[in-house]
Design a protein around this motif. Structure first.
Motif, PDB file in Angstrom:
ATOM      1  N   GLY A 152      41.078  20.968  52.396  1.00  0.00           N
ATOM      2  CA  GLY A 152      40.600  19.650  51.981  1.00  0.00           C
ATOM      3  C   GLY A 152      40.002  19.570  50.591  1.00  0.00           C
ATOM      4  O   GLY A 152      39.836  18.472  50.051  1.00  0.00           O
ATOM      5  N   MET A 153      39.678  20.715  49.989  1.00  0.00           N
ATOM      6  CA  MET A 153      38.945  20.690  48.704  1.00  0.00           C
ATOM      7  C   MET A 153      39.815  20.197  47.543  1.00  0.00           C
ATOM      8  O   MET A 153      39.411  19.335  46.767  1.00  0.00           O
ATOM      9  N   LEU A 154      41.031  20.760  47.432  1.00  0.00           N
ATOM     10  CA  LEU A 154      41.871  20.477  46.258  1.00  0.00           C
ATOM     11  C   LEU A 154      42.461  19.063  46.261  1.00  0.00           C
ATOM     12  O   LEU A 154      42.505  18.422  45.202  1.00  0.00           O
ATOM     13  N   PRO A 155      42.925  18.533  47.415  1.00  0.00           N
ATOM     14  CA  PRO A 155      43.419  17.145  47.389  1.00  0.00           C
ATOM     15  C   PRO A 155      42.373  16.160  46.858  1.00  0.00           C
ATOM     16  O   PRO A 155      42.706  15.221  46.134  1.00  0.00           O
ATOM     17  N   GLY A 156      41.096  16.384  47.206  1.00  0.00           N
ATOM     18  CA  GLY A 156      40.024  15.520  46.697  1.00  0.00           C
ATOM     19  C   GLY A 156      39.917  15.591  45.187  1.00  0.00           C
ATOM     20  O   GLY A 156      39.656  14.586  44.512  1.00  0.00           O
ATOM     21  N   ILE A 157      40.144  16.800  44.624  1.00  0.00           N
ATOM     22  CA  ILE A 157      40.094  16.964  43.164  1.00  0.00           C
ATOM     23  C   ILE A 157      41.269  16.245  42.507  1.00  0.00           C
ATOM     24  O   ILE A 157      41.112  15.613  41.457  1.00  0.00           O
ATOM     25  N   VAL A 158      42.458  16.331  43.123  1.00  0.00           N
ATOM     26  CA  VAL A 158      43.646  15.646  42.575  1.00  0.00           C
ATOM     27  C   VAL A 158      43.375  14.143  42.469  1.00  0.00           C
ATOM     28  O   VAL A 158      43.646  13.511  41.439  1.00  0.00           O
ATOM     29  N   LEU A 159      42.827  13.552  43.532  1.00  0.00           N
ATOM     30  CA  LEU A 159      42.525  12.118  43.500  1.00  0.00           C
ATOM     31  C   LEU A 159      41.394  11.805  42.523  1.00  0.00           C
ATOM     32  O   LEU A 159      41.402  10.742  41.898  1.00  0.00           O
ATOM     33  N   ALA A 160      40.439  12.742  42.386  1.00  0.00           N
ATOM     34  CA  ALA A 160      39.357  12.548  41.404  1.00  0.00           C
ATOM     35  C   ALA A 160      39.933  12.472  39.988  1.00  0.00           C
ATOM     36  O   ALA A 160      39.498  11.651  39.171  1.00  0.00           O
ATOM     37  N   VAL A 161      40.940  13.311  39.709  1.00  0.00           N
ATOM     38  CA  VAL A 161      41.575  13.315  38.379  1.00  0.00           C
ATOM     39  C   VAL A 161      42.255  11.974  38.111  1.00  0.00           C
ATOM     40  O   VAL A 161      42.125  11.400  37.025  1.00  0.00           O
ATOM     41  N   THR A 162      42.959  11.439  39.117  1.00  0.00           N
ATOM     42  CA  THR A 162      43.644  10.147  38.907  1.00  0.00           C
ATOM     43  C   THR A 162      42.628   9.017  38.708  1.00  0.00           C
ATOM     44  O   THR A 162      42.845   8.121  37.890  1.00  0.00           O
ATOM     45  N   LEU A 163      41.504   9.074  39.450  1.00  0.00           N
ATOM     46  CA  LEU A 163      40.456   8.054  39.263  1.00  0.00           C
ATOM     47  C   LEU A 163      39.830   8.178  37.872  1.00  0.00           C
ATOM     48  O   LEU A 163      39.574   7.168  37.200  1.00  0.00           O
ATOM     49  N   CYS A 164      39.586   9.429  37.442  1.00  0.00           N
ATOM     50  CA  CYS A 164      38.974   9.653  36.124  1.00  0.00           C
ATOM     51  C   CYS A 164      39.893   9.159  34.998  1.00  0.00           C
ATOM     52  O   CYS A 164      39.425   8.718  33.947  1.00  0.00           O
ATOM     53  N   ALA A 165      41.207   9.231  35.218  1.00  0.00           N
ATOM     54  CA  ALA A 165      42.157   8.725  34.215  1.00  0.00           C
ATOM     55  C   ALA A 165      41.970   7.214  34.033  1.00  0.00           C
ATOM     56  O   ALA A 165      41.989   6.698  32.907  1.00  0.00           O
ATOM     57  N   VAL A 166      41.763   6.508  35.142  1.00  0.00           N
ATOM     58  CA  VAL A 166      41.527   5.058  35.057  1.00  0.00           C
ATOM     59  C   VAL A 166      40.175   4.783  34.387  1.00  0.00           C
ATOM     60  O   VAL A 166      40.054   3.867  33.558  1.00  0.00           O
ATOM     61  N   VAL A 167      39.160   5.585  34.736  1.00  0.00           N
ATOM     62  CA  VAL A 167      37.837   5.435  34.112  1.00  0.00           C
ATOM     63  C   VAL A 167      37.953   5.606  32.590  1.00  0.00           C
ATOM     64  O   VAL A 167      37.416   4.817  31.808  1.00  0.00           O
ATOM     65  N   TRP A 168      38.664   6.671  32.172  1.00  0.00           N
ATOM     66  CA  TRP A 168      38.844   6.936  30.734  1.00  0.00           C
ATOM     67  C   TRP A 168      39.492   5.724  30.044  1.00  0.00           C
ATOM     68  O   TRP A 168      39.053   5.299  28.976  1.00  0.00           O
ATOM     69  N   TRP A 169      40.531   5.172  30.661  1.00  0.00           N
ATOM     70  CA  TRP A 169      41.255   4.032  30.072  1.00  0.00           C
ATOM     71  C   TRP A 169      40.340   2.809  29.962  1.00  0.00           C
ATOM     72  O   TRP A 169      40.324   2.130  28.942  1.00  0.00           O
ATOM     73  N   ARG A 170      39.567   2.546  31.003  1.00  0.00           N
ATOM     74  CA  ARG A 170      38.729   1.349  31.027  1.00  0.00           C
ATOM     75  C   ARG A 170      37.541   1.438  30.063  1.00  0.00           C
ATOM     76  O   ARG A 170      37.088   0.415  29.561  1.00  0.00           O
TER      77      ARG A 170
END
Length: 619
Positions: free
Chosen positions: A371-389
């Motif tokens: 369960g640890m790594l899938p959470g990191i993958v989704l965190a990266v995609t969320l952070c990409a949106v944060v960076w853009w915004r």
């Protein structure tokens, strides 16, 4: 006129007084049962690991106390109106319709409880012939929790109806529920000739009708399962109570109340605040920095409390005031908070992981590892949106923390930061079970609060213990009702038909995975997380195995899909929890959350397409 007012008000006053007395009579034993559970399991752990002489009776006593805790907790939750229910449609209705549906949400559980009380008493009597191996007492001592809990919930439901402000609404709601129940009983001979069409009537039609009307999910499932078996089969209803007992009594689920209580301790002792302060000192000067801190903080504290609302309540009050001061819009904040709720569903020791393991037989330690790594993958995609915004934010007024300040906050945060990693490592490495680790975590949090952070609010202990019992009871009653419903589905042969239909999909495993993602996003939005997993996990996992899909990989995909549904408006109840915790109007987050949900779906597709993300660290 005066006489009518008096006669109307007097029963309500009496019901209110009785309800208050009943509250004390149930809440105090429920709180004491949480304490007893912690003490008994801690004694077992200490004896096993320190004295090297296992207490043979500790697990058995914990199991007896646990069923009582589950049932009394369910009573507390019903009295407080805290059983999980879908209120999205109810909230859109006019005030008059909403008031009527709120009464229906009490009247329908009343019908279920009247249906189940007799079989529950019979079940407890039958258990008198079974003696527990270690304590050598009749199993009735444990099984009696079911009729006692059911009887108390029946009393609570009656008192809540008497206390209702509008008797006309109450009588109308009772009449409607009675009319529907009567028509179902009258149609019993017709149902017996319909075969598997009954599955659509009871498990799709009746469940949809009750869930969308705002009836608590546990009672919606229970009504469907008991109604189906009573009216279309010759199965004795005492058997169904046995299936409920089996679902609620799984030893793995012992950790549910303990992790709920541990999460409250982490917030109360200031451990959560210490973690967040350290992360903020690291990233506070970066564009969108506190949004990254929010993602990281939710990753750290997630899963320990067993309640996403508790996780969010530990993080939001600490971060949101500073984020608003820096110009963040309230809608953006609540949208990201809800999205992180979905992102962290697979982070151990998530109750969803523990529940899934208990109903599908997949190793808990394997799920914790995966369960640890899938959470990191989704965190990266969320952070990409944060960076853009936030890429064009003006941070000229923000002061960067010095190395000395960062180091000081790290030293303060180390005891708090260590706890999530110790818990996860102990279970993953097989050093201790999830239940044992939760008791150790509680002792650690108490000592850290008393000795390191010097913050321990004794006055909050009683309400925390009662809250723990109520949330645990609400979760466990759903698991019990959903277990009986899943058993009824299996007995009907539906699971075999589903397996054949899913197996016949063109495109093999890839198409099955895509269909599962869509199905669990929908289920997550309608049923919430744990009910969806308990009901459909046992049906879907055998099919996934036949397709050659790894259990842990499939688990991560369906849990994340369910999380997306749970936190996606307009139906996802998790989104409204995030709004409630943040005290932000749901309308404000509707637009900003679209980008975050898209990012979560991209991350989910990556996790589904690359099995190594879920299975790469398995032994």
């Amino acid at each position: 006129m005066t006489t009518f007012t008096f006669s109307h008000a007097a029963p309500r006053r009496l019901a209110g007084a009785l309800d208050t007395i009943l509250g004390h009579l149930v809440e105090i034993p429920a709180a004491l049962l949480v304490v007893a559970e912690i003490v008994v399991l801690l004694a077992g752990v200490t004896s096993r690991y320190v004295m090297h002489t296992p207490l043979v009776w500790s697990d058995e006593l914990a199991s007896i106390l646990f069923l009582w805790l589950a049932m009394l907790g369910a009573v507390v939750a019903l009295r407080r109106g805290e059983h999980m229910r879908m209120t999205a449609l109810v909230g859109m209705a006019s005030p008059g319709v909403r008031a009527f549906l709120d009464v229906i949400a009490i009247a329908a559980p009343l019908a279920f409880l009247m249906l189940v009380i007799g079989p529950a008493v019979e079940f407890a009597q039958d258990e008198a012939f079974i003696t527990t191996p270690a304590l050598d007492i009749a199993n009735t001592w444990r099984a009696a929790a079911l009729p006692v809990g059911t009887g108390l919930m029946l009393l609570v439901a009656c008192l809540r109806l008497i206390k209702s402000a509008n008797w006309r609404l109450t009588i109308s709601a009772l009449a409607l529920v009675a009319a529907i129940a009567g028509s179902f009983v009258a149609l019993a001979p017709v149902f017996r000739d319909l075969g598997n069409v009954n599955l659509l009537i009871f498990f799709v039609g009746l469940v949809a009708l009750t869930v969308l009307s705002g009836v608590p999910i546990a009672f919606s499932f229970g009504l469907a399962a008991f109604g189906y078996l009573a009216l279309t089969t010759s199965t004795p209803l005492v058997v169904v109570v046995g299936r409920m007992d089996e679902g609620m009594s799984h030893l793995i689920l012992l950790s549910v109340p303990l992790f709920v209580f541990l999460g409250q301790l982490i917030e109360m002792t200031g451990m959560a605040a210490a973690m967040i302060a350290f992360l903020a000192s690291l990233l506070g000067h970066v564009r969108g920095g506190l949004s990254y801190v929010l993602v990281g903080a939710m990753y750290l504290v997630s899963g320990i409390s067993g309640s996403k609302a508790a996780d969010m309540a530990a993080v939001a009050p600490v971060l949101f005031p500073e984020m608003k001061a820096r110009g963040a819009k309230p809608g953006d904040l609540v949208a990201l908070l809800a999205a992180t709720g979905a992102q962290t569903e697979t982070i151990p020791p998530s109750l969803v992981l523990i529940t899934l393991g208990s109903v599908t037989g997949v190793s808990i330690s394997a799920l914790f590892t995966g369960g640890m790594l899938p959470g990191i993958v989704l965190a990266v995609t969320l952070c990409a949106v944060v960076w853009w915004r936030y890429r064009s934010d003006d941070l000229s007024a923000v002061r960067r923390a010095t190395r000395g300040e960062i180091l000081k906050k790290l030293l303060i945060a180390v005891p708090a930061l260590a706890l999530p990693f110790v818990i996860r490592a102990a279970v993953v490495e097989g050093i201790a079970t999830a239940t044992e680790v939760s008791t150790i975590g509680i002792v650690y949090a108490v000592l850290a609060g008393l000795l390191i952070y010097r913050r321990f609010e004794w006055a909050r202990l009683k309400p925390m213990l009662i809250d723990t019992a109520a949330l645990s009871g609400a979760i466990l009653l759903i698991i019990g009702a959903a277990t009986s419903m899943a058993w009824a589905l299996t007995q009907s042969g539906f699971s075999g038909q589903l397996a054949r239909a899913m197996g016949a999909l063109p495109g093999g495993a890839a198409m099955f995975m895509a269909a599962s993602i869509i199905a669990f996003i929908v289920l997550g939005s309608v049923l919430e997380g744990i009910p969806a997993i308990v009901l459909f996990g046992p049906l879907m996992f055998p099919i996934a195995r036949q397709m050659g899909i790894n259990d842990v990989h499939y688990a991560m995909v369906v849990i994340l899909a369910m999380g997306v549904g749970l936190f996606a408006p307009p139906f996802g109840v998790g989104y409204y929890s995030a709004c409630a915790v943040s005290r932000i109007n749901p309308d404000e987050g509707m637009k900003p959350i679209a980008g975050y949900i898209a990012a979560l779906i991209v991350g989910l597709i990556v996790v589904a397409a690359v099995p190594w993300i879920s299975t790469g660290f398995l032994h």
